[in-house]
Design a protein around this motif. Structure first.
Motif, mmCIF file in Angstrom:
data_model
loop_
_atom_site.group_PDB
_atom_site.id
_atom_site.type_symbol
_atom_site.label_atom_id
_atom_site.label_comp_id
_atom_site.label_asym_id
_atom_site.label_seq_id
_atom_site.Cartn_x
_atom_site.Cartn_y
_atom_site.Cartn_z
ATOM 1 N N HIS A 129 1.200 -1.380 -0.295
ATOM 2 C CA HIS A 129 0.497 -0.221 -0.135
ATOM 3 C C HIS A 129 0.975 1.638 -0.220
ATOM 4 N N TYR A 131 1.891 3.493 -2.235
ATOM 5 C CA TYR A 131 1.465 3.783 -4.111
ATOM 6 C C TYR A 131 2.489 4.671 -4.829
ATOM 7 N N HIS A 135 4.502 3.905 -8.113
ATOM 8 C CA HIS A 135 4.641 5.102 -9.111
ATOM 9 C C HIS A 135 5.626 4.867 -9.494
#
Length: 532
Positions: A129, A131, A135
């Motif tokens: 989690h 993120y 990315h």
């Protein structure tokens, strides 16, 4: 080193909180310490319209600084990054064959691993989690692979219980589940839950407990072929005229309770931040720092030791020297704005003119200490002898953890274990050891879990974060009260200077926190610059 056995660890502290104040309090403590936080990242910044000619100097080429540099240059700013080390990436750091560094006190630490082996001195795993990390890894071409946190074949170990024999994590998990099921079934049968469940619910609950806990017809958790199908056999089923399968003995409930070994299950494996699937960069965590450095390379000046930061109404002047030759003369950079990601342990010792509230906030955040010892062995005996592929073993000895590599499984030749990783008082004692003594200590403790250590050991290396000159600690520690009193001030733009880094985040100790801090700081500074 026997006295080190009595040193409490971070996980033991969390366990005590859980036992005395309950799960909610333990979760809050974990969140405060940075162990149970989810990223708020949604999408990349799209900053545009920098004021014509506006310039920003960024101090530190860690992930916070380089994230801000990358995004602000896209917006049109002239960006300069000064970095103390001879590389970018900060604590996103991997030691490879031939690497060496000098720690406080003058000791040189070397990494003499065989080519291709590595050791993550800082971060070593990525929660699913986080993120923002993913990315940028995708954007910058950093390849990722699964990281195995929980492996039922790894061990849980207590020096003074089970005759000092390490127990398979899966056995402990299965036995805890079985005994809890047995006790709950007894409570149901004697009417202990009459106010909570009706007759029909009782029958369904008992049937469910029998299957979930692998209980016998009398709702007892005992050694059997049924329990062995869950926890594993002492002699596994074979073929032909091989020996018949033999059930493994369940651990006595009293011994489980007395050892406290099952606390490892919920403090180290069942927490949200360690939920599968976790990831790691192929080739070491430093690949993330390398990627950010590559993208920002033309903005970075390496080997730049900042000595003074002075702001006035129109901008910021930064003095620095060559970190390899401090007596070679002072250089100066001038910019309209400054983003400072220098760890607070170092920054508070520097000449910087910020407001009194900001100075108080900077001084209010201590840094935790931790140690890591990497051990290279001639062969991957944990796989070949013990069927352990990835995962983490926990012990009450001072080495605290042994982590098995999630990469290069089933290969022949050498491999590297994380032979020790801990915090707090245990870490202080490892900090006081020489590099060779740390390796010796990790080997001395580890052989009680893996007797193959003495025969198979090849070489080792280590990182003790309070002796790393450019951080003087591992990461910023926030308590609930200090965060309430100082956090907002620490993150504010102080005239022309603003701080960023994992210490300026709600996810301390994680790369995600550093990246999010860099993004937020870049966004707020851009708005301020446009408004001036």
């Amino acid at each position: 080193m026997k006295d080190m056995l009595q040193s409490p660890t971070r996980r033991q502290l969390l366990s005590m909180i859980g036992k005395t104040a309950g799960a909610t309090a333990m979760y809050q403590a974990m969140t405060t310490l940075g162990f149970a936080s989810e990223s708020t990242f949604k999408e990349e910044l799209n900053l545009t319209g920098a004021p014509p000619g506006a310039s920003i100097i960024i101090l530190g080429a860690g992930l916070a600084g380089l994230t801000a540099a990358y995004e602000l240059r896209k917006a049109g700013y002239k960006v300069k990054v000064l970095e103390y080390q001879n590389r970018g990436g900060g604590r996103s750091w991997t030691l490879n064959s031939g690497d060496k560094y000098t720690e406080l006190g003058g000791e040189q630490v070397t990494c003499d691993f065989e080519e291709g082996n590595y050791f993550n001195g800082g971060p070593w795993r990525l929660p699913s989690h986080h993120y923002a990390v993913f990315h940028y890894c995708k954007k910058f071409g950093v390849k990722l692979e699964p990281f195995i946190q929980t492996n039922n074949r790894a061990y849980l170990h207590r020096t003074n219980h089970f005759n000092g024999v390490p127990q398979r994590l899966g056995d402990v998990r299965s036995d805890v589940q079985g005994y809890v099921s047995e006790l709950l079934a007894k409570s149901v049968n004697v009417g202990g839950l009459d106010r909570s469940v009706n007759t029909e619910d009782k029958e369904k609950l008992l049937e469910g407990l029998k299957g979930w806990g692998v209980l016998d017809k009398d709702y007892r958790y005992v050694t059997s072929h049924a329990t062995s199908k869950v926890r594993g056999y002492s002699v596994y089923p074979g073929g032909g005229l091989m020996p018949n399968p033999q059930p493994s003995d369940v651990l006595p409930m009293s011994e489980l309770l007395q050892s406290g070994v099952w606390s490892d299950l919920y403090t180290n494996f069942d927490v949200y931040v360690h939920h599968p699937t976790m990831f790691q960069p192929v080739g070491g965590m430093g690949k993330i720092g390398d990627a950010f450095t590559r993208e920002c390379n033309d903005m970075i000046t390496l080997n730049a030791k900042v000595t003074k930061i002075h702001q006035d109404e129109s901008g910021v002047t930064v003095d620095y020297v060559d970190s390899n030759n401090p007596n070679g003369g002072t250089k100066t950079e001038r910019a309209d704005w400054c983003i400072c990601t220098i760890p607070l342990t170092v920054l508070t010792q520097m000449d910087i003119n910020v407001s009194k509230p900001m100075k108080e906030a900077m001084s209010a955040v201590p840094y935790d200490t931790s140690f890591k010892v990497g051990l290279e062995f001639k062969r991957r005996f944990w796989e070949e002898d013990e069927w352990i592929y990835g995962g983490v073993t926990y012990t009450d000895m001072p080495n605290v953890q042994i982590a098995y590599p999630s990469e290069n499984m089933f290969t022949t030749g050498s491999g590297v274990l994380l032979g020790g990783y801990g915090y707090g008082p245990t870490s202080y004692k490892f900090n006081a050891l020489t590099p060779q003594q740390r390796i010796d200590a990790a080997l001395a403790y580890g052989k009680h879990i893996h007797p193959q250590y003495p025969k198979e050991f090849r070489t080792g290396t280590s990182v003790v974060w309070h002796r790393i000159p450019w951080t003087l600690g591992c990461y910023g520690i926030w308590s609930e009260s200090s965060r309430e009193k100082y956090y907002d001030t620490l993150c504010q733009i102080d005239n022309r200077i603003v701080l960023a880094g994992e210490h300026c985040s709600n996810i301390p100790a994680w790369q995600e926190g550093a990246i999010l801090s860099g993004l937020d700081t870049a966004n707020r500074l851009h708005k301020r610059a446009k408004a001036v």
